[in-house]
Design a protein around this motif. Structure first.
Motif, PDB file in Angstrom:
ATOM      1  N   PHE A 431      26.450   0.789  27.931  1.00  0.00           N
ATOM      2  CA  PHE A 431      25.730   0.221  29.075  1.00  0.00           C
ATOM      3  C   PHE A 431      24.324   0.796  29.146  1.00  0.00           C
ATOM      4  O   PHE A 431      23.338   0.062  29.330  1.00  0.00           O
ATOM      5  CB  PHE A 431      26.503   0.502  30.365  1.00  0.00           C
ATOM      6  N   TYR A 432      24.202   2.119  28.990  1.00  0.00           N
ATOM      7  CA  TYR A 432      22.885   2.751  29.089  1.00  0.00           C
ATOM      8  C   TYR A 432      21.972   2.356  27.927  1.00  0.00           C
ATOM      9  O   TYR A 432      20.739   2.395  28.062  1.00  0.00           O
ATOM     10  CB  TYR A 432      23.023   4.266  29.159  1.00  0.00           C
ATOM     11  N   ARG A 433      22.539   1.990  26.787  1.00  0.00           N
ATOM     12  CA  ARG A 433      21.689   1.478  25.711  1.00  0.00           C
ATOM     13  C   ARG A 433      20.996   0.186  26.134  1.00  0.00           C
ATOM     14  O   ARG A 433      19.857  -0.082  25.753  1.00  0.00           O
ATOM     15  CB  ARG A 433      22.519   1.229  24.449  1.00  0.00           C
ATOM     16  N   SER A 434      21.698  -0.615  26.929  1.00  0.00           N
ATOM     17  CA  SER A 434      21.104  -1.859  27.420  1.00  0.00           C
ATOM     18  C   SER A 434      20.098  -1.601  28.532  1.00  0.00           C
ATOM     19  O   SER A 434      19.168  -2.382  28.733  1.00  0.00           O
ATOM     20  CB  SER A 434      22.199  -2.803  27.926  1.00  0.00           C
ATOM     21  N   TYR A 435      20.293  -0.503  29.252  1.00  0.00           N
ATOM     22  CA  TYR A 435      19.400  -0.165  30.367  1.00  0.00           C
ATOM     23  C   TYR A 435      18.939   1.288  30.227  1.00  0.00           C
ATOM     24  O   TYR A 435      19.290   2.151  31.052  1.00  0.00           O
ATOM     25  CB  TYR A 435      20.112  -0.365  31.704  1.00  0.00           C
ATOM     26  N   PRO A 436      18.139   1.584  29.201  1.00  0.00           N
ATOM     27  CA  PRO A 436      17.745   2.981  28.967  1.00  0.00           C
ATOM     28  C   PRO A 436      16.953   3.585  30.109  1.00  0.00           C
ATOM     29  O   PRO A 436      16.942   4.807  30.276  1.00  0.00           O
ATOM     30  CB  PRO A 436      16.915   2.902  27.680  1.00  0.00           C
ATOM     31  N   HIS A 437      16.303   2.757  30.914  1.00  0.00           N
ATOM     32  CA  HIS A 437      15.522   3.286  32.038  1.00  0.00           C
ATOM     33  C   HIS A 437      16.412   3.876  33.124  1.00  0.00           C
ATOM     34  O   HIS A 437      15.920   4.573  34.024  1.00  0.00           O
ATOM     35  CB  HIS A 437      14.633   2.185  32.625  1.00  0.00           C
TER      36      HIS A 437
END
Length: 609
Positions: A431-437
């Motif tokens: 999930f965080y790869r898709s939303y690194p911010h």
């Protein structure tokens, strides 16, 4: 004499078995079958285990041809399909009604009302003029598979409270939802409708709604929130106030229940109190109120790793579990708007996470929680409910969420973080790869939610992915690792120009515009699978143009590399580089040239999504 002795032995055995059951369940010995069945269900519910079928008498015969009663083996109380024998909860087909929109046919507002119609659309997002003309009790449209009519369900089923949250809903649309629930539900099962007003400010949703509800006696309870809570917490409030039914059914405020919708929805819960059930949702046209099927095939609910809700084909292993197309089947996730759950089980799960704000990600939170905490999510093809999906209407603003978020994080991002951190274990990294911010952002206090998981000894997300959601990864692979991400700014331009999807659809060229630092369509990721993408919009190549394609349709877009030395975005399949045109709005592919500044790009990390 020998045959009589055998007969006596058989009858004696039967009586002993009946006596044993009577003592075990503390039932009067001479209760009628109906009374016995009711007490058996009550006892089972109090003891918190699955309800067995009634012990039924079959006909057998001894060697003289005399009929002997034989006790059948106990079995789960499950629906039974009887071909060409109408189901026990089916109602006789009524004479078709005539009138606007009856039977789910389209209705068109007369030309003289078009000005009023357009004004109503801007106010409600629906054609409120058409809704006001159509009867609140209009006949439904039976879109069920014909097979559904021949299912026979247990007579002893849990009672139901229906919870409907609304804010500034069109009154006739809300009331048609209520009327359809009452008209299409068995009276002995529907014991309560709870309407939760999430701080509406439209006058007709006050006394006029109260007066209309009063005609149904105490069936309808109206709860009015003192401040706007948002859909998620308002549903929690509804569940807490739904104090009559064994099962809580959640519906949106713009629905229409269809024939025999309720019994198939709650029957799986009677067999397994940890089942969460979801009806098949049909589409009510927002302009004409025509009812049409959303799909002609069964599908599972799923997600991609951007947390976009998806529908995927039912995998072969799940199909093999069922003999009939109309049986309830497992789904990894639900869309979230319409479902049923046992109230006590919902309470055990901690309701929705009360830290979730307004709306967004709640469908994943509850789906993951149910599956991981020893329950199951079932889609029920024979339960159908129509739902109005608001289209884009120029001028309609709806009910905007107050504020922009907490500590610089949007409400939806906050909700996503909470779900990922509590339930997804090591899979949260995808999930965080898709939303690194969002990495390192504060999702708030998660102590209580993690305690729920620990107290219920819930399973890992890996177990869930391996045993339930295996079809998700087949269709939506795990997010690839990021090599670079952020706003893609052209170095050669003096005007701070960034790569931009420009709101264009699939197959359209990617463009460029002034860097706005709000992420969105200017936020791109370059992955170790050579993808250059925003959300599920991947950049591919068509001639000398970079174009947007749907990421999961093929692998043709996996061509991109970043040359850090020359600052090129390089198309390795065609040996070309991405280049900004002099007009600062068009982007093309051209032979790579180290002296061309318009081919030089840099990734600037963003705090926005």
């Amino acid at each position: 004499m020998r045959f009589r002795l055998k007969t006596i032995v058989k009858v004696s055995t039967v009586l002993l078995v009946i006596y044993f059951i009577t003592v075990l369940f503390k039932l009067p010995f001479f209760d009628s079958g109906e009374e016995y069945q009711q007490k058996l269900h009550e006892h089972a519910r109090n003891r918190n285990f699955q309800v067995p079928d009634v012990l039924k008498l079959d006909e057998d015969s001894d060697h003289h041809g005399n009929a002997l009663p034989v006790i059948a083996q106990p079995q789960l109380k499950l629906p039974v399909f009887k071909k060409n024998i109408l189901g026990n909860f089916e109602v006789p087909v009524e004479i078709p009604k005539t009138g606007p929109g009856e039977g789910g046919v389209p209705f068109h507002v007369p030309p003289e009302k078009h000005a009023e119609e357009e004004a109503g659309k801007k106010q409600y997002g629906f054609d409120i003029v058409a809704s006001n003309i159509i009867s609140l009790d209009r006949a439904p449209k039976d879109l069920r598979n014909d097979e559904c009519k021949y299912w026979h369900y247990p007579e002893a089923l849990p009672t139901v409270s229906v919870v409907i949250v609304f804010i500034n809903e069109g009154l006739s649309i809300l009331l048609r939802t209520v009327h359809s629930v009452i008209n299409q539900s068995p009276k002995h099962l529907l014991v309560q409708i709870v309407l939760v007003d999430d701080k509406s400010n439209k006058a007709d949703l006050g006394k006029e709604l109260d007066d209309h509800a009063a005609q149904f006696g105490d069936l309808i309870k109206i709860v009015r929130n003192e401040k706007r809570e948002g859909l998620i917490r308002a549903r929690n409030i509804g569940a807490l106030n739904a104090d009559r039914g064994d099962v809580v059914v959640f519906l949106d405020a713009h629905c229409e229940a269809q024939p025999n919708w309720l019994v198939p929805l709650i029957a799986p819960i009677a067999a397994d109190r940890r089942a969460l059930t979801v009806p098949l949702v049909d589409v009510i046209n927002a302009a004409t109120f025509e009812i049409v099927p959303q799909s002609v095939y069964n599908a599972q609910g799923a997600w991609d790793w951007n947390f976009n809700y998806k529908r995927i084909p039912v995998p072969a292993p799940e199909k093999k579990k069922h003999s009939y197309e109309t049986e309830p089947y497992a789904s990894p996730a639900m869309a979230g708007g319409l479902f049923a759950i046992e109230r006590n089980y919902f309470m055990e799960l901690g309701l929705y996470d009360p830290g979730l704000e307004f709306w967004g990600a709640e469908q994943y939170e509850l789906s993951f929680k149910v599956w991981q905490c020893h329950g199951q999510v079932l889609f029920v093809p024979c339960s159908r409910v129509g739902h109005i999906y608001r289209p884009h209407v120029p001028g309609y603003v709806g009910n905007p969420i107050p504020g922009t978020g907490i500590k610089g994080v949007s409400y939806v991002d906050l909700n996503n973080i909470r779900v990922a951190e509590v339930w997804m274990d090591e899979y949260k990294d995808y999930f965080y790869r898709s939303y690194p911010h969002l990495v390192g952002q504060d999702g708030g206090d998660l102590t209580k939610q993690k305690k729920v998981r620990d107290d219920l000894q819930c399973k890992s997300f890996k177990w869930f992915m391996d045993n339930v959601a295996y079809g998700v990864v087949e269709r939506y692979p795990l997010s690839a690792a990021n090599i670079a991400w952020g706003e893609v700014q052209n170095i050669g331009s003096s005007n701070r120009i960034c790569l931009d999807r420009m709101g264009r659809g699939y197959g359209q060229p990617v463009g460029a515009s002034g860097c706005h630092h709000w992420g969105g369509s200017q936020l791109y990721r370059l992955t170790d699978k050579k993808e250059l993408l925003y959300n599920e919009h991947c950049i591919s190549v068509n001639g000398d143009k970079p174009v947007t394609v749907f990421c999961h349709d093929s692998h043709s877009h996996m061509v991109w590399e970043y040359n850090d030395e020359n600052k090129w975005i390089y198309d390795s399949a065609h040996d070309k580089c991405m280049q900004l045109e002099p007009n600062n709005s068009d982007v093309v592919l051209a032979p790579c040239d180290t002296s061309n500044k318009n081919q030089k790009w840099s990734f600037l990390p963003s705090t926005k999504g």
